[in-house]
Design an enzyme around this catalytic site. Sequence first.
Site, short mmCIF file in Angstrom:
data_model
loop_
_atom_site.label_atom_id
_atom_site.label_comp_id
_atom_site.label_asym_id
_atom_site.label_seq_id
_atom_site.Cartn_x
_atom_site.Cartn_y
_atom_site.Cartn_z
N ASP A 1 0.84 -1.19 0.00
CA ASP A 1 0.00 0.00 0.00
C ASP A 1 0.88 1.25 0.00
O ASP A 1 1.77 1.39 0.85
CB ASP A 1 -0.86 -0.05 1.28
CG ASP A 1 -1.95 1.00 1.31
OD1 ASP A 1 -2.95 0.82 0.58
OD2 ASP A 1 -1.80 1.99 2.05
N GLU B 1 1.43 -0.59 -5.05
CA GLU B 1 0.25 0.24 -5.26
C GLU B 1 0.69 1.70 -5.18
O GLU B 1 0.47 2.38 -4.19
CB GLU B 1 -0.83 -0.06 -4.20
CG GLU B 1 -2.15 0.66 -4.50
CD GLU B 1 -2.62 1.61 -3.41
OE1 GLU B 1 -3.76 2.05 -3.49
OE2 GLU B 1 -1.84 1.93 -2.49
#
Lengths: 665, 665
Positions: free
Chosen positions: B384, B413
Amino acid sequence: MVSSPEADGRQRVAIEGVSPEVDAGRFPIKRTSGDRVVVEADVFADGHDQLTCLLLYRREEDPTWEEAPMAALGNDRWRGAFDVTVPGRYRYTLEAFVDPYRTWRHDLRRRVDAGQDVTVDLQIGATLIEAAARRATGTDARHLQVLAAIVRNAADPHGALAAAFDEAQAALVLRHADRRFATRYARDLRVTVDRERARFSSWYELFPRSCSPEPGRHGTLRDVQALLPEIAGMGFDVLYLPPIHPIGDTFRKGRNNAVAAEPGDVGSPWAIGAREGGHTAVHPDLGTLGDVRALVQTARAHGLDVALDIAFQCSPDHPYVTEHPEWFRKRPDGSIQYAENPPKKYQDIYPFDFETDAWESLWQELHRVIQFWVEQGVRVFRVDNPHTKALPFWEWVIDQITARHPDVIFLAEAFTRPRVMERLAKLGFTQSYTYFTWRNSAAELREYFTELSGPRLREFMRPNVWPNTPDILHEFLQAGGRPAFAIRGTLAATLAASYGVYGPAFELCEHTPREPGSEEYLDSEKYEIRQWDRRAPHSLAGLLTRLNRIRRDHPALQRDDTLRFHDTDNPSLLCYSKVTADRRDAILVIVNLSPVHGHSGWVTLDPGVFGLSDDDAFEVHDLLDDRRFVWHGPRNYVELSPQTAAAHVFAVRHLRSERDVDEYR
Amino acid sequence: MVSSPEADGRQRVAIEGVSPEVDAGRFPIKRTSGDRVVVEADVFADGHDQLTCLLLYRREEDPTWEEAPMAALGNDRWRGAFDVTVPGRYRYTLEAFVDPYRTWRHDLRRRVDAGQDVTVDLQIGATLIEAAARRATGTDARHLQVLAAIVRNAADPHGALAAAFDEAQAALVLRHADRRFATRYARDLRVTVDRERARFSSWYELFPRSCSPEPGRHGTLRDVQALLPEIAGMGFDVLYLPPIHPIGDTFRKGRNNAVAAEPGDVGSPWAIGAREGGHTAVHPDLGTLGDVRALVQTARAHGLDVALDIAFQCSPDHPYVTEHPEWFRKRPDGSIQYAENPPKKYQDIYPFDFETDAWESLWQELHRVIQFWVEQGVRVFRVDNPHTKALPFWEWVIDQITARHPDVIFLAEAFTRPRVMERLAKLGFTQSYTYFTWRNSAAELREYFTELSGPRLREFMRPNVWPNTPDILHEFLQAGGRPAFAIRGTLAATLAASYGVYGPAFELCEHTPREPGSEEYLDSEKYEIRQWDRRAPHSLAGLLTRLNRIRRDHPALQRDDTLRFHDTDNPSLLCYSKVTADRRDAILVIVNLSPVHGHSGWVTLDPGVFGLSDDDAFEVHDLLDDRRFVWHGPRNYVELSPQTAAAHVFAVRHLRSERDVDEYR
């Protein structure tokens, strides 16, 4: 412990995509004194913190870096610049760091704009300023302490904010930034800075032995000296002489490259070395070392450099052959290996063996040869066939010479494969011969010169283009008569900042090949003395003089990086432009490439090149015949006939007011 | 003495322009096991001597290099290749040298062809062979001595020549070449070899807490386990779960991202850490560590990897906050600095301070977290927001993990600026999220995927494209209904070798935004438990299943480097192809990008992509609806309606004979 690829895991900034950079910094970029070196790079960190990015530069001999700020262009691209003022070597690199103070100010502005309470933020800023004060000394430190106190003073938030947003105060804090976690770019990059003639030069080649005013006599260096006013008067600034050394007798070539010389044949100047000496001797029929020095000095007074030919090969009679047999390759039969390109044999030329165990003494001696001529005052060398000598040698020897004499220019005569030609330029050759001689159609010229002036080559390779040489009489010149010479001369002088002609053969339109299909001249000066009638009425000396005048008057023609081609609707018409960085000087050239037929058509200019918009009017002033036209917009009609002029060489002048246009109504 | 830039001035070969090479070798290229690594370089020396050029390669842990010969392509370009067979790290570089024996044979052939006497040349060759014999040992040495004697034997020149030109004998001599003056390329270059799933993967994301079959109950990892047959049956091979850790209470967000949670609100899984633990704990409502291990194992039996989410940030309740305050930044008021993007504040999230003096213990702990999950069997991680953590950390931690576990895959990401996104891929991320979600027109898709599959990016960046994520519901999906989902799903599955969907929201066409203009979902699963009717008749599960089946059956779709776009005369039709290296598998896709209107038009294929010529006939077999057509030549007509099919996904088969065509008449 953690072993980070960076020295400290807190070096958060990445620096990559640095431009210019040749082969990951293995080779220097080239510039000339007075240039501004513009550097760009991708510089970024994680997150959204503000960065400071600096361009570091120095002369190689200076121990400390100068710093210039770089500016963000968007998309993480940054740009900075520095000036190179004198010939020599420079270095540059980059340093960047996350700047907490810059970030704090940036965020503070957004918080204030959003009406948030910034009491705590002002305390954070004050702490950052205090840290800067501790890094500073003297007045700066005292100023910063005062600034910190103002920003910290909760009793006067308006005063604190005003101080925080003051640009001069911010500059002071940034001057003492925390650079502990700065990222230095991985490589120091190099710049070779040459004198201006490395970028802009007009060469004239002649055979001294053909320069006698008395028919039949072997010309001398003094005869050449007598021609200097005429050559300088034509506007040339480099006078290049083929080898001036004693010429071997053994296997001497006769006229028209005959295998056996007849008595009295003078031989090829490239068959260097005889009883009288080798690469540091002067051919007795040409004169003395004193004559060389006198020629070089007189030429300099006329604004001319004398370029000597460096041809590292020996005739069988060269003193090296007996004094240094270890520099040559022996065959099993005891003979010395002559030059070959099987099945062809060149028994009159012994190449050096660059794989000899004695390579170091060979390198030293060849260096001594160049140094010898430098000491006679020579500052320009045209190097014969550098691509047939070990490539590392050139990097070493050019470095050795230019370290002490940064004004020395080396032109590589490497008519060879592209990668080898390019490598020689990377290794240090100041200028490079090109394939121009064999590029004659508009499509060929456009493609080739777009490549030469493009980003891959322009940082290290400076083209020097020649319509003819003693080795190359292109079919275009053989067949096209005087107009062909005018076309090629005009192209050379305006496409490239450096060009040269082999004269007087060029201006006298010498065009007969030794035999059909050959690029060799009939009765080539390489093997015999020629007489030239420099006053012949068909001479193109006037055109060359005019072109050289235009080149001197127009700085746009003195650089190669702004060359742009424009479309035409007639493949016989080639259209291109060059401008100065500030666009105050702009030259537009349209050449009719046919030596036979007149051609007309429409050219479609990219007006942005000249700082014009699509509907601007502008004046084009033909510098060859002094005619002027007013053009409107990008599409314009031209008509050229080989009987009158090969080309338009226009100066482009923006007409800024209606009054300018009215002058022509 | 002479100080050459090369170790020995006789190293005459230059090696440059090596490809592939990322940032001058600073970063590895990426490949998967079974790939052939093709390497090219410009390799040349002065003169015309023949070269030997070798590609050197090895697994990083092997001390010795393997060698593969490189072949000359012309213009001084050389090519060689080696195979990477297992996941891990490989190195490669080049070595080249002037080969006197190769040169000698080459010249001998030309001399013989020209009818020259080669007596002395044969002696030279014999000497070269004798030198090779001295470098060889054993049988080779004896064979070479015999060969030298034959070549040296003047009494039998025919035998000598026959031996000299024998290819097997020549290979023996070349095997013992004189490499004293060989040039080794300046850098060892690196290859990261991953398992095949790094290149070809189909991801399915779901929220475990929404997986309960009983309405109202908090779903568990065991509920997820029960769904594995269905997810595997759809053809997915990576099941990605948002963070499974305890969720903080302090500043917990309510439904639809409300600033204050209501009693019973479950909070965002990305607000990691509570009394029950942090990044190595499992949310009690989801299950236990044993449930994670069981899920991972059962998934593996279904051919699925379970991907966990690595989100390195903490809720205020995370144990780190009290146990390791040194990893967070303090504000002057004593509070911990929460995440901000001024003027926005995220009080529920504490970022780590990567500039802390304790950065090394922080790095070690974050490494321990990943290592912990690796030890539970997890081999895929979706990371993330990696672009908000120090970049050097990622290079270090991915290196640490993959050194021991080369089968671990990291998906970045990083929805951020291009240079940062690319840098993360260079630093080691196996796959990268892309801008696909925001590229919807044919021109945008063509430009973007041409860049992604082009030479600058393809060596290190592997796109993983998602039509939707829990954070991004693009306007195209909000407005276009079921056809829009079909279009985007088909594009994702066929444009990129790796793609993923956030389900069941995707196949159930969840399309209502939180408010107009937002890309957030109304009643987003990020903040609440949702019930999904997986059996709903409008589900696109059938289409996804079919697309995944096609992807598995067709290796052309399992790679990105052969993607090529073809022209269409209708901007609503996008046409592209992928082929295998041997072109035995070829897929041609034509997508109607309008979710509203039917579109027809002509596509103009580049037939060379398929190994076809302009007038060949070929079969296109639609793998979605099983229809077949025979097409002739490059221009063909297509017609697509959103009511029937978003796209043609054709297998292309070359019709080699008239009989093949007859089948269809």
